[in-house]
Design a protein around this motif. Structure first.
Motif, PDB file in Angstrom:
ATOM      1  N   PRO A   8     -16.034  35.404  47.732  1.00  0.00           N
ATOM      2  CA  PRO A   8     -17.025  34.419  47.307  1.00  0.00           C
ATOM      3  C   PRO A   8     -17.339  33.454  48.448  1.00  0.00           C
ATOM      4  CG  PRO A   8     -14.913  33.946  46.279  1.00  0.00           C
ATOM      5  CD  PRO A   8     -14.723  35.167  47.109  1.00  0.00           C
ATOM      6  N   CYS A   9     -18.605  33.193  48.685  1.00  0.00           N
ATOM      7  CA  CYS A   9     -18.995  32.326  49.805  1.00  0.00           C
ATOM      8  C   CYS A   9     -19.998  31.289  49.368  1.00  0.00           C
ATOM      9  CB  CYS A   9     -19.655  33.139  50.915  1.00  0.00           C
ATOM     10  SG  CYS A   9     -18.599  34.376  51.623  1.00  0.00           S
ATOM     11  N   TYR A  10     -19.774  30.068  49.759  1.00  0.00           N
ATOM     12  CA  TYR A  10     -20.745  29.007  49.510  1.00  0.00           C
ATOM     13  C   TYR A  10     -20.907  28.213  50.801  1.00  0.00           C
ATOM     14  CZ  TYR A  10     -22.869  24.834  47.512  1.00  0.00           C
ATOM     15  OH  TYR A  10     -23.702  23.784  47.240  1.00  0.00           O
ATOM     16  N   GLU A  21     -21.178  29.229  54.015  1.00  0.00           N
ATOM     17  CA  GLU A  21     -20.150  29.653  54.972  1.00  0.00           C
ATOM     18  C   GLU A  21     -20.763  30.256  56.239  1.00  0.00           C
ATOM     19  OE1 GLU A  21     -17.219  28.766  54.640  1.00  0.00           O
ATOM     20  OE2 GLU A  21     -16.479  28.909  52.590  1.00  0.00           O
ATOM     21  N   ASP A  48     -22.860  32.357  46.643  1.00  0.00           N
ATOM     22  CA  ASP A  48     -22.895  31.489  45.472  1.00  0.00           C
ATOM     23  C   ASP A  48     -23.996  30.431  45.632  1.00  0.00           C
ATOM     24  OD1 ASP A  48     -22.263  30.121  43.215  1.00  0.00           O
ATOM     25  OD2 ASP A  48     -20.331  29.375  43.911  1.00  0.00           O
ATOM     26  N   ASN A  82     -26.058  27.885  42.659  1.00  0.00           N
ATOM     27  CA  ASN A  82     -24.615  27.729  42.775  1.00  0.00           C
ATOM     28  C   ASN A  82     -23.967  27.757  41.382  1.00  0.00           C
ATOM     29  OD1 ASN A  82     -22.239  25.309  43.050  1.00  0.00           O
ATOM     30  ND2 ASN A  82     -22.184  27.003  44.476  1.00  0.00           N
ATOM     31  N   GLY A 119     -20.474  28.238  41.135  1.00  0.00           N
ATOM     32  CA  GLY A 119     -19.058  27.899  41.294  1.00  0.00           C
ATOM     33  C   GLY A 119     -18.239  29.110  41.685  1.00  0.00           C
ATOM     34  N   LYS A 120     -17.092  28.855  42.317  1.00  0.00           N
ATOM     35  CA  LYS A 120     -16.267  29.927  42.857  1.00  0.00           C
ATOM     36  C   LYS A 120     -15.768  30.885  41.774  1.00  0.00           C
ATOM     37  CE  LYS A 120     -12.168  30.924  45.442  1.00  0.00           C
ATOM     38  NZ  LYS A 120     -10.835  30.513  45.843  1.00  0.00           N
ATOM     39  N   ASP A 150     -10.793  34.171  50.301  1.00  0.00           N
ATOM     40  CA  ASP A 150     -11.764  33.177  50.753  1.00  0.00           C
ATOM     41  C   ASP A 150     -12.362  33.603  52.082  1.00  0.00           C
ATOM     42  OD1 ASP A 150     -11.060  31.757  48.596  1.00  0.00           O
ATOM     43  OD2 ASP A 150     -10.200  30.040  49.671  1.00  0.00           O
ATOM     44  N   ALA A 151     -13.553  33.088  52.363  1.00  0.00           N
ATOM     45  CA  ALA A 151     -14.237  33.450  53.595  1.00  0.00           C
ATOM     46  C   ALA A 151     -13.720  32.640  54.788  1.00  0.00           C
ATOM     47  CB  ALA A 151     -15.729  33.217  53.433  1.00  0.00           C
ATOM     48  N   ASP A 152     -13.020  31.533  54.526  1.00  0.00           N
ATOM     49  CA  ASP A 152     -12.718  30.596  55.616  1.00  0.00           C
ATOM     50  C   ASP A 152     -11.466  30.956  56.413  1.00  0.00           C
ATOM     51  OD1 ASP A 152     -10.806  30.027  53.786  1.00  0.00           O
ATOM     52  OD2 ASP A 152     -11.526  28.018  53.307  1.00  0.00           O
ATOM     53  N   GLN A 197      -8.539  31.099  55.461  1.00  0.00           N
ATOM     54  CA  GLN A 197      -7.317  30.451  54.984  1.00  0.00           C
ATOM     55  C   GLN A 197      -6.443  31.474  54.276  1.00  0.00           C
ATOM     56  OE1 GLN A 197      -8.852  26.986  52.812  1.00  0.00           O
ATOM     57  NE2 GLN A 197      -7.543  25.735  54.094  1.00  0.00           N
ATOM     58  N   ARG A 204      -8.645  25.707  57.599  1.00  0.00           N
ATOM     59  CA  ARG A 204      -9.948  26.361  57.614  1.00  0.00           C
ATOM     60  C   ARG A 204     -10.364  26.713  59.037  1.00  0.00           C
ATOM     61  NH1 ARG A 204     -14.808  26.464  55.329  1.00  0.00           N
ATOM     62  NH2 ARG A 204     -14.666  26.468  53.075  1.00  0.00           N
ATOM     63  N   THR A 257     -14.571  22.099  53.548  1.00  0.00           N
ATOM     64  CA  THR A 257     -14.267  22.500  52.184  1.00  0.00           C
ATOM     65  C   THR A 257     -15.311  21.949  51.221  1.00  0.00           C
ATOM     66  OG1 THR A 257     -12.702  22.352  50.370  1.00  0.00           O
ATOM     67  CG2 THR A 257     -12.678  20.552  51.963  1.00  0.00           C
ATOM     68  N   ALA A 258     -15.614  22.749  50.188  1.00  0.00           N
ATOM     69  CA  ALA A 258     -16.607  22.314  49.209  1.00  0.00           C
ATOM     70  C   ALA A 258     -15.945  21.559  48.071  1.00  0.00           C
ATOM     71  CB  ALA A 258     -17.357  23.536  48.673  1.00  0.00           C
ATOM     72  N   TRP A 259     -14.612  21.432  48.153  1.00  0.00           N
ATOM     73  CA  TRP A 259     -13.869  20.800  47.074  1.00  0.00           C
ATOM     74  C   TRP A 259     -13.550  19.361  47.417  1.00  0.00           C
ATOM     75  CZ3 TRP A 259     -12.974  23.123  42.449  1.00  0.00           C
ATOM     76  CH2 TRP A 259     -13.174  24.502  42.390  1.00  0.00           C
TER      77      TRP A 259
HETATM   78  N1  UDP Z   1     -16.779  28.702  47.127  1.00  0.00           N
HETATM   79  C1  UDP Z   1     -17.736  29.269  46.297  1.00  0.00           C
HETATM   80  N2  UDP Z   1     -18.479  28.457  45.467  1.00  0.00           N
HETATM   81  C2  UDP Z   1     -18.309  27.102  45.432  1.00  0.00           C
HETATM   82  C3  UDP Z   1     -17.307  26.543  46.264  1.00  0.00           C
HETATM   83  C4  UDP Z   1     -16.566  27.366  47.090  1.00  0.00           C
HETATM   84  O1  UDP Z   1     -17.937  30.493  46.301  1.00  0.00           O
HETATM   85  O2  UDP Z   1     -19.012  26.430  44.677  1.00  0.00           O
HETATM   86  C5  UDP Z   1     -15.988  29.586  48.036  1.00  0.00           C
HETATM   87  C6  UDP Z   1     -15.971  29.170  49.490  1.00  0.00           C
HETATM   88  O3  UDP Z   1     -17.063  29.685  50.202  1.00  0.00           O
HETATM   89  C7  UDP Z   1     -14.659  29.759  49.992  1.00  0.00           C
HETATM   90  C8  UDP Z   1     -13.769  29.680  48.744  1.00  0.00           C
HETATM   91  O4  UDP Z   1     -14.644  29.530  47.631  1.00  0.00           O
HETATM   92  O5  UDP Z   1     -14.784  31.112  50.387  1.00  0.00           O
HETATM   93  C9  UDP Z   1     -12.800  28.528  48.846  1.00  0.00           C
HETATM   94  O6  UDP Z   1     -13.497  27.330  49.066  1.00  0.00           O
HETATM   95  P1  UDP Z   1     -12.960  26.196  50.015  1.00  0.00           P
HETATM   96  O7  UDP Z   1     -12.422  26.785  51.285  1.00  0.00           O
HETATM   97  O8  UDP Z   1     -14.075  25.218  50.155  1.00  0.00           O
HETATM   98  O9  UDP Z   1     -11.802  25.594  49.142  1.00  0.00           O
HETATM   99  P2  UDP Z   1     -10.303  25.220  49.589  1.00  0.00           P
HETATM  100  O10 UDP Z   1      -9.819  26.267  50.522  1.00  0.00           O
HETATM  101  O11 UDP Z   1     -10.403  23.883  50.219  1.00  0.00           O
HETATM  102  O12 UDP Z   1      -9.570  25.210  48.280  1.00  0.00           O
END
Ligand code: UDP
Ligand code: MG
Length: 321
Positions: free
Chosen positions: A9-11, A13, A47, A75, A77-78, A98-100, A102, A205, A210-212
């Motif tokens: 899932p990517c938002y 990115e 997303d 959007n 949500g994840k 995740d795409a980042d 992590q 990351r 982060t989107a959170w």
């Molecule tokens: N993501 C998504 N939709 C959203 C928010 C996040 O698909 O509304 C994806 C985001 O692209 C990433 C993954 O969910 O691949 C985790 O998000 P993020 O790294 O921002 O969160 P964290 O690692 O800080 O929990």
């Protein structure tokens, strides 16, 4: 031949996408060399990104047959992204990540070994440290897991992540839970199966942000509680019973006091305090009821969990014409 689906899932990115693509291609190339009967597909889910993420998907899908993608109309949500990716995946094994970066792709061979041996149905990572995260955030996270596991029958492991390598059987089980309010940490644990936890230390990351936000995470944790526990409803009843008992005792005290000493006009502050306290309790418990009612309301509308605007067919068609 065995197919491995990698759901991402990517938002927004666009910054990490090239890094992720290079890394996953490298890891999968070496894996398919090691296991000649293994192939893979990457299912990117856009997303509703506002940057050039979708352009990136189109580019990769046009040049690499392993790449598929789904793009949402907005959007969602994840959670919705993961659900859509799992639904679209065709693999005998599916991994969500995740795409980042992590969720390091280097773990894939290890996870594959655990799951393909048949000993486990799912392999997932568990963070043993929360390095690179603010202290306040870690504290709240830890408290959340503590409370959650006290009040819910579904065990949610602290530090467990949405980085999951699963068999088709487990994916189908996860997909059979079609609820609208999706709290996947709970869902993954609710379906059960044999899960291998691989411990690792937090990775920052690779790029982007982060989107959170803290607030978003806080609301998400409340969502988790409401979705996997009805304990707050019980708390409401218990509070009601406790205040009834207190009121009853006070009534007896007042009657005895009046009989023994007569009734001088006094006690106005006490009355005001009691009214405030009881009013507060009532609002609080009605609020809890409201939370569950709201979830039920959303649930019974039976709205789709996501809407698709474009898939990789868009690029493939263009290539063929
Ligand atoms: N993501 C998504 N939709 C959203 C928010 C996040 O698909 O509304 C994806 C985001 O692209 C990433 C993954 O969910 O691949 C985790 O998000 P993020 O790294 O921002 O969160 P964290 O690692 O800080 O929990
Ligand atoms: Mg992240």
């Amino acid at each position: 031949m065995k197919l491995l689906s990698i759901v991402v899932p990517c938002y927004n990115e666009e910054e990490v996408l090239p890094l992720f693509y290079d890394k996953i291609t490298e890891v999968m190339n070496s894996m398919t060399q090691e296991y000649p009967d293994l192939t893979y597909e990457v299912v990117f889910v856009d997303d509703g990104s506002k940057d050039k993420t979708l352009e990136g998907f189109r580019k990769y899908a046009a040049m690499d047959d392993h790449i598929r993608y789904i793009s949402f109309s907005r959007n969602f949500g994840k959670e919705s992204g993961m659900f859509a990716g799992l639904q679209a995946s065709k693999g005998d094994y599916v991994v969500v990540m995740d795409a980042d970066l992590q969720h390091p792709p280097e773990f894939l061979p290890k996870m594959y070994k655990y799951v393909s041996s048949g000993e486990y149905d799912c392999a997932t990572t568990r963070r043993v440290s929360r390095d690179g995260e603010s202290k306040v955030r870690s504290w709240f996270a830890r408290k959340f897991y503590k409370i959650m596991n006290k009040i819910s029958q579904t065990e949610i492991v602290d530090g467990a992540q949405d980085f999951r390598f699963m068999t088709r059987q487990m994916v189908d089980s996860v997909l059979s839970l079609t609820e609208y309010n999706r709290f996947s940490k709970g869902i993954f644990s609710w379906v059960g199966f044999r899960v291998k936890y691989i411990e690792y230390h937090n990775v920052e990351r690779a790029a982007g942000t982060t989107a959170w936000s803290f607030w978003k995470l806080f609301l998400y944790s409340l969502e988790g509680i409401v979705a996997f526990s009805t304990a707050p409803l019980a708390i409401a009843s218990v509070l009601g019973v406790i205040s009834c008992i207190i009121a009853f005792i006070m009534a007896i005290v007042v009657v005895i006091k009046t009989l023994a000493f007569g009734e001088p006009v006094a006690g106005f502050p006490t009355t005001a305090c009691l009214i405030l306290l009881l009013g507060g309790l009532q609002l609080f418990t009605i609020g809890i009821l409201g939370q569950y009612l709201a979830k039920t309301y959303m649930e019974c509308k039976k709205r789709p969990i996501y809407l698709v605007r474009e898939t990789e067919e868009f690029v493939r068609d263009k290539n063929n014409n």
